[in-house]
Design a protein around this motif. Structure first.
Motif, mmCIF file in Angstrom:
data_model
loop_
_atom_site.group_PDB
_atom_site.id
_atom_site.type_symbol
_atom_site.label_atom_id
_atom_site.label_comp_id
_atom_site.label_asym_id
_atom_site.label_seq_id
_atom_site.Cartn_x
_atom_site.Cartn_y
_atom_site.Cartn_z
ATOM 1 N N PHE A 54 0.812 -1.219 0.000
ATOM 2 C CA PHE A 54 0.000 0.000 0.000
ATOM 3 C C PHE A 54 0.848 1.274 0.000
ATOM 4 C CE2 PHE A 54 -2.558 -3.297 2.116
ATOM 5 C CZ PHE A 54 -3.585 -3.385 1.197
ATOM 6 N N PRO A 55 1.652 1.500 -1.049
ATOM 7 C CA PRO A 55 2.516 2.686 -1.063
ATOM 8 C C PRO A 55 1.755 4.008 -1.082
ATOM 9 C CG PRO A 55 2.553 1.580 -3.200
ATOM 10 C CD PRO A 55 1.812 0.677 -2.245
ATOM 11 N N VAL A 56 0.596 4.061 -1.725
ATOM 12 C CA VAL A 56 -0.182 5.307 -1.769
ATOM 13 C C VAL A 56 -0.728 5.633 -0.380
ATOM 14 C CG1 VAL A 56 -2.147 6.468 -2.844
ATOM 15 C CG2 VAL A 56 -0.757 4.892 -4.197
ATOM 16 N N LEU A 57 -1.237 4.627 0.312
ATOM 17 C CA LEU A 57 -1.755 4.826 1.670
ATOM 18 C C LEU A 57 -0.636 5.220 2.629
ATOM 19 C CD1 LEU A 57 -3.986 4.727 3.817
ATOM 20 C CD2 LEU A 57 -3.604 2.261 3.979
ATOM 21 N N VAL A 58 0.506 4.570 2.512
ATOM 22 C CA VAL A 58 1.636 4.901 3.397
ATOM 23 C C VAL A 58 2.073 6.348 3.175
ATOM 24 C CG1 VAL A 58 4.074 4.390 3.837
ATOM 25 C CG2 VAL A 58 2.426 2.523 3.647
ATOM 26 N N ARG A 59 2.112 6.785 1.912
ATOM 27 C CA ARG A 59 2.468 8.171 1.615
ATOM 28 C C ARG A 59 1.456 9.142 2.239
ATOM 29 N NH1 ARG A 59 3.981 7.049 -3.347
ATOM 30 N NH2 ARG A 59 1.916 7.345 -4.233
ATOM 31 N N PHE A 60 0.154 8.791 2.171
ATOM 32 C CA PHE A 60 -0.876 9.628 2.781
ATOM 33 C C PHE A 60 -0.719 9.671 4.302
ATOM 34 C CE2 PHE A 60 -5.074 10.002 4.785
ATOM 35 C CZ PHE A 60 -5.409 11.270 4.356
ATOM 36 N N LEU A 61 -0.457 8.528 4.925
ATOM 37 C CA LEU A 61 -0.295 8.492 6.384
ATOM 38 C C LEU A 61 0.953 9.259 6.821
ATOM 39 C CD1 LEU A 61 -1.382 4.823 7.120
ATOM 40 C CD2 LEU A 61 -2.702 6.922 7.497
ATOM 41 N N ASP A 62 2.026 9.205 6.008
ATOM 42 C CA ASP A 62 3.218 10.006 6.312
ATOM 43 C C ASP A 62 2.887 11.489 6.266
ATOM 44 O OD1 ASP A 62 4.750 7.753 6.664
ATOM 45 O OD2 ASP A 62 5.615 7.807 4.642
ATOM 46 N N PHE A 63 2.103 11.896 5.252
ATOM 47 C CA PHE A 63 1.659 13.288 5.159
ATOM 48 C C PHE A 63 0.851 13.667 6.402
ATOM 49 C CE2 PHE A 63 -1.983 15.988 4.186
ATOM 50 C CZ PHE A 63 -1.343 17.167 3.819
ATOM 51 N N TRP A 64 -0.042 12.761 6.813
ATOM 52 C CA TRP A 64 -0.892 13.015 7.984
ATOM 53 C C TRP A 64 -0.023 13.262 9.215
ATOM 54 C CZ3 TRP A 64 -6.450 11.784 8.331
ATOM 55 C CH2 TRP A 64 -6.973 11.989 9.606
ATOM 56 N N ARG A 65 0.937 12.360 9.445
ATOM 57 C CA ARG A 65 1.798 12.484 10.630
ATOM 58 C C ARG A 65 2.625 13.768 10.605
ATOM 59 N NH1 ARG A 65 2.147 6.625 10.703
ATOM 60 N NH2 ARG A 65 3.488 6.721 8.887
ATOM 61 N N ARG A 89 2.008 16.717 8.825
ATOM 62 C CA ARG A 89 1.358 18.011 8.624
ATOM 63 C C ARG A 89 0.081 18.248 9.431
ATOM 64 N NH1 ARG A 89 3.014 18.737 2.930
ATOM 65 N NH2 ARG A 89 5.270 18.941 3.176
ATOM 66 N N LEU A 90 -0.552 17.195 9.926
ATOM 67 C CA LEU A 90 -1.827 17.365 10.632
ATOM 68 C C LEU A 90 -1.641 17.166 12.130
ATOM 69 C CD1 LEU A 90 -4.194 15.499 8.149
ATOM 70 C CD2 LEU A 90 -3.661 17.921 8.247
ATOM 71 N N GLU A 91 -2.489 17.805 12.903
ATOM 72 C CA GLU A 91 -2.346 17.771 14.360
ATOM 73 C C GLU A 91 -2.968 16.546 15.021
ATOM 74 O OE1 GLU A 91 -3.559 21.351 16.262
ATOM 75 O OE2 GLU A 91 -2.616 22.611 14.751
#
Length: 89
Positions: free
Chosen positions: A45-56, A58-60
């Protein structure tokens, strides 16, 4: 012209849905859910992992848990053997 989603399916991508539970920044004892859906490659799941990395990064809202469901939409045709012949007159 062919849809980019259709091309992804031919490349092995399947529709992936993730339920993400995260903590509210102002109330860390409360959990909120977020549903994410995109075409992705199982099992890494490389797309999901990239999204979760973004979440960690940039988001609070801190991540609590992620539940993933994946389905390949283009599958080989089903084949069923027939036990007999039915004759219609």
């Amino acid at each position: 012209m062919v849809s980019s989603d259709f091309v992804k399916q031919w490349q092995g991508y399947g529709l992936t849905t993730a339920e993400i539970l995260y903590r509210l920044p102002d109330h860390p004892s409360l959990l909120q859910s977020y549903f994410w859906q995109e075409y992705d490659l199982a099992p890494n799941f490389p797309v999901l992992v990239r999204f979760l990395d973004f979440w960690r990064d940039r988001l609070e809202g801190g991540l609590h848990s992620v539940r993933v469901a994946h389905c390949g939409l283009i599958k080989p045709a089903e084949y069923r053997a027939v036990d007999g012949i039915i004759r219609l007159n």
